[in-house]
Design a protein around this motif. Structure first.
Motif, PDB file in Angstrom:
ATOM      1  N   PRO A  52      18.898 -90.213 -49.301  1.00 23.15           N
ATOM      2  CA  PRO A  52      20.163 -89.967 -48.582  1.00 23.15           C
ATOM      3  C   PRO A  52      20.146 -89.957 -47.151  1.00 23.15           C
ATOM      4  O   PRO A  52      21.594 -90.182 -46.713  1.00 23.15           O
ATOM      5  CB  PRO A  52      20.263 -88.420 -49.474  1.00 23.15           C
ATOM      6  CG  PRO A  52      19.803 -88.511 -50.504  1.00 23.15           C
ATOM      7  CD  PRO A  52      18.258 -88.896 -50.325  1.00 23.15           C
ATOM      8  N   ILE A  53      18.740 -89.459 -46.676  1.00 28.77           N
ATOM      9  CA  ILE A  53      19.019 -88.723 -45.693  1.00 28.77           C
ATOM     10  C   ILE A  53      18.930 -90.651 -44.824  1.00 28.77           C
ATOM     11  O   ILE A  53      19.395 -90.176 -43.841  1.00 28.77           O
ATOM     12  CB  ILE A  53      17.945 -88.187 -44.877  1.00 28.77           C
ATOM     13  CG1 ILE A  53      17.455 -87.109 -45.342  1.00 28.77           C
ATOM     14  CG2 ILE A  53      18.049 -88.341 -43.285  1.00 28.77           C
ATOM     15  CD1 ILE A  53      16.549 -86.310 -45.055  1.00 28.77           C
ATOM     16  N   ASP A  55      21.050 -93.480 -46.729  1.00 19.99           N
ATOM     17  CA  ASP A  55      21.963 -93.573 -46.441  1.00 19.99           C
ATOM     18  C   ASP A  55      22.833 -93.081 -45.432  1.00 19.99           C
ATOM     19  O   ASP A  55      23.771 -93.787 -44.348  1.00 19.99           O
ATOM     20  CB  ASP A  55      21.821 -93.556 -47.833  1.00 19.99           C
ATOM     21  CG  ASP A  55      21.351 -94.476 -49.060  1.00 19.99           C
ATOM     22  OD1 ASP A  55      20.542 -94.704 -48.423  1.00 19.99           O
ATOM     23  OD2 ASP A  55      21.421 -93.747 -49.918  1.00 19.99           O
ATOM     24  N   TRP A  56      22.704 -91.534 -45.396  1.00 23.20           N
ATOM     25  CA  TRP A  56      23.630 -91.203 -44.120  1.00 23.20           C
ATOM     26  C   TRP A  56      23.470 -91.548 -42.736  1.00 23.20           C
ATOM     27  O   TRP A  56      24.484 -91.732 -42.343  1.00 23.20           O
ATOM     28  CB  TRP A  56      23.397 -89.532 -44.542  1.00 23.20           C
ATOM     29  CG  TRP A  56      24.006 -89.047 -42.808  1.00 23.20           C
ATOM     30  CD1 TRP A  56      25.605 -88.600 -43.629  1.00 23.20           C
ATOM     31  CD2 TRP A  56      23.921 -88.171 -42.201  1.00 23.20           C
ATOM     32  NE1 TRP A  56      26.113 -87.769 -42.420  1.00 23.20           N
ATOM     33  CE2 TRP A  56      24.767 -87.574 -41.319  1.00 23.20           C
ATOM     34  CE3 TRP A  56      22.766 -88.300 -41.554  1.00 23.20           C
ATOM     35  CZ2 TRP A  56      24.889 -87.192 -40.367  1.00 23.20           C
ATOM     36  CZ3 TRP A  56      22.649 -87.133 -40.288  1.00 23.20           C
ATOM     37  CH2 TRP A  56      23.874 -86.486 -39.999  1.00 23.20           C
ATOM     38  N   LEU A  57      22.679 -91.890 -42.352  1.00 19.16           N
ATOM     39  CA  LEU A  57      21.996 -92.948 -41.149  1.00 19.16           C
ATOM     40  C   LEU A  57      22.012 -93.474 -41.229  1.00 19.16           C
ATOM     41  O   LEU A  57      23.191 -94.132 -40.061  1.00 19.16           O
ATOM     42  CB  LEU A  57      20.752 -92.203 -40.806  1.00 19.16           C
ATOM     43  CG  LEU A  57      19.652 -90.959 -40.992  1.00 19.16           C
ATOM     44  CD1 LEU A  57      18.719 -91.135 -40.900  1.00 19.16           C
ATOM     45  CD2 LEU A  57      20.793 -90.112 -39.346  1.00 19.16           C
ATOM     46  N   ARG A  58      22.448 -94.935 -41.782  1.00 21.49           N
ATOM     47  CA  ARG A  58      22.655 -96.111 -42.390  1.00 21.49           C
ATOM     48  C   ARG A  58      24.340 -95.945 -41.802  1.00 21.49           C
ATOM     49  O   ARG A  58      25.159 -97.068 -41.392  1.00 21.49           O
ATOM     50  CB  ARG A  58      22.210 -96.876 -43.416  1.00 21.49           C
ATOM     51  CG  ARG A  58      21.120 -96.921 -43.408  1.00 21.49           C
ATOM     52  CD  ARG A  58      20.746 -98.684 -44.132  1.00 21.49           C
ATOM     53  NE  ARG A  58      18.405 -97.873 -43.878  1.00 21.49           N
ATOM     54  CZ  ARG A  58      18.142 -97.569 -45.520  1.00 21.49           C
ATOM     55  NH1 ARG A  58      18.701 -96.599 -46.161  1.00 21.49           N
ATOM     56  NH2 ARG A  58      17.484 -97.346 -45.166  1.00 21.49           N
ATOM     57  N   ARG A  59      25.487 -95.745 -42.236  1.00 21.24           N
ATOM     58  CA  ARG A  59      26.722 -95.313 -42.610  1.00 21.24           C
ATOM     59  C   ARG A  59      26.885 -95.196 -41.713  1.00 21.24           C
ATOM     60  O   ARG A  59      28.422 -95.319 -41.242  1.00 21.24           O
ATOM     61  CB  ARG A  59      26.381 -94.372 -43.778  1.00 21.24           C
ATOM     62  CG  ARG A  59      27.159 -94.579 -45.223  1.00 21.24           C
ATOM     63  CD  ARG A  59      28.134 -93.857 -45.975  1.00 21.24           C
ATOM     64  NE  ARG A  59      27.949 -92.700 -45.637  1.00 21.24           N
ATOM     65  CZ  ARG A  59      26.502 -92.009 -46.809  1.00 21.24           C
ATOM     66  NH1 ARG A  59      26.280 -92.570 -47.663  1.00 21.24           N
ATOM     67  NH2 ARG A  59      27.124 -90.522 -47.064  1.00 21.24           N
ATOM     68  N   ARG A  61      26.599 -91.843 -39.832  1.00 20.75           N
ATOM     69  CA  ARG A  61      27.328 -90.915 -40.410  1.00 20.75           C
ATOM     70  C   ARG A  61      28.870 -90.599 -40.172  1.00 20.75           C
ATOM     71  O   ARG A  61      29.626 -89.392 -39.827  1.00 20.75           O
ATOM     72  CB  ARG A  61      27.174 -89.494 -39.048  1.00 20.75           C
ATOM     73  CG  ARG A  61      25.112 -89.306 -38.953  1.00 20.75           C
ATOM     74  CD  ARG A  61      25.549 -89.084 -37.453  1.00 20.75           C
ATOM     75  NE  ARG A  61      23.437 -89.366 -37.116  1.00 20.75           N
ATOM     76  CZ  ARG A  61      22.907 -89.935 -36.156  1.00 20.75           C
ATOM     77  NH1 ARG A  61      24.403 -90.270 -35.802  1.00 20.75           N
ATOM     78  NH2 ARG A  61      21.739 -90.276 -36.462  1.00 20.75           N
ATOM     79  N   ARG A  62      29.058 -91.107 -41.026  1.00 19.64           N
ATOM     80  CA  ARG A  62      31.320 -91.246 -40.813  1.00 19.64           C
ATOM     81  C   ARG A  62      31.385 -90.501 -42.505  1.00 19.64           C
ATOM     82  O   ARG A  62      32.071 -90.404 -42.632  1.00 19.64           O
ATOM     83  CB  ARG A  62      31.537 -92.726 -41.522  1.00 19.64           C
ATOM     84  CG  ARG A  62      31.758 -93.330 -39.505  1.00 19.64           C
ATOM     85  CD  ARG A  62      32.869 -94.532 -39.931  1.00 19.64           C
ATOM     86  NE  ARG A  62      31.523 -95.656 -40.610  1.00 19.64           N
ATOM     87  CZ  ARG A  62      30.606 -96.446 -40.174  1.00 19.64           C
ATOM     88  NH1 ARG A  62      31.087 -96.858 -38.491  1.00 19.64           N
ATOM     89  NH2 ARG A  62      30.333 -96.887 -40.823  1.00 19.64           N
ATOM     90  N   GLY A  63      30.310 -90.653 -43.079  1.00 17.26           N
ATOM     91  CA  GLY A  63      30.763 -90.329 -44.177  1.00 17.26           C
ATOM     92  C   GLY A  63      31.165 -91.881 -45.738  1.00 17.26           C
ATOM     93  O   GLY A  63      31.386 -92.799 -44.919  1.00 17.26           O
ATOM     94  N   PRO A  64      32.006 -91.183 -46.544  1.00 16.11           N
ATOM     95  CA  PRO A  64      31.948 -92.347 -47.755  1.00 16.11           C
ATOM     96  C   PRO A  64      33.304 -93.037 -47.844  1.00 16.11           C
ATOM     97  O   PRO A  64      34.239 -92.538 -47.131  1.00 16.11           O
ATOM     98  CB  PRO A  64      31.571 -91.423 -49.033  1.00 16.11           C
ATOM     99  CG  PRO A  64      32.115 -89.996 -48.881  1.00 16.11           C
ATOM    100  CD  PRO A  64      31.085 -89.882 -47.171  1.00 16.11           C
ATOM    101  N   ARG A  65      33.188 -94.386 -47.681  1.00 11.07           N
ATOM    102  CA  ARG A  65      34.631 -94.740 -47.630  1.00 11.07           C
ATOM    103  C   ARG A  65      36.167 -95.129 -49.274  1.00 11.07           C
ATOM    104  O   ARG A  65      35.167 -95.152 -49.948  1.00 11.07           O
ATOM    105  CB  ARG A  65      35.283 -96.323 -46.839  1.00 11.07           C
ATOM    106  CG  ARG A  65      34.517 -95.573 -44.933  1.00 11.07           C
ATOM    107  CD  ARG A  65      34.083 -96.790 -44.701  1.00 11.07           C
ATOM    108  NE  ARG A  65      33.502 -96.839 -43.177  1.00 11.07           N
ATOM    109  CZ  ARG A  65      34.001 -97.548 -42.311  1.00 11.07           C
ATOM    110  NH1 ARG A  65      35.056 -98.151 -42.651  1.00 11.07           N
ATOM    111  NH2 ARG A  65      33.470 -97.301 -40.879  1.00 11.07           N
TER     112      ARG A  65
END
Length: 65
Positions: A52-53, A55-59, A61-65
């Motif tokens: 999860p960390i 995934d959060w860094l790859r996104r 840090r914007r959050g889910p869309r």
């Protein structure tokens, strides 16, 4: 093998504990043990939440869309 894991952990804990408590203090061992338990808990948490960390860094840090 357990010794290989504990020795670096206790060495890092001793360095961190020495910042807060003098090495010749009577409670240095207690502070070192508390710091080592916190380091171990942080390491386990990092291993558990690694996916999860990342995934959060790859996104970004914007959050889910």
């Amino acid at each position: 093998m357990f010794y290989w894991l504990v020795t670096p952990l206790m060495a890092m804990a001793a360095g961190i504990a020495a910042i807060f408590v003098a090495r010749d203090s009577a409670n240095f061992g207690v502070v070192q043990m508390v710091v080592s338990v916190l380091l171990l808990a942080g390491l386990v948490a990092l291993l558990v939440f690694w996916g999860p960390i990342m995934d959060w860094l790859r996104r970004g840090r914007r959050g889910p869309r």
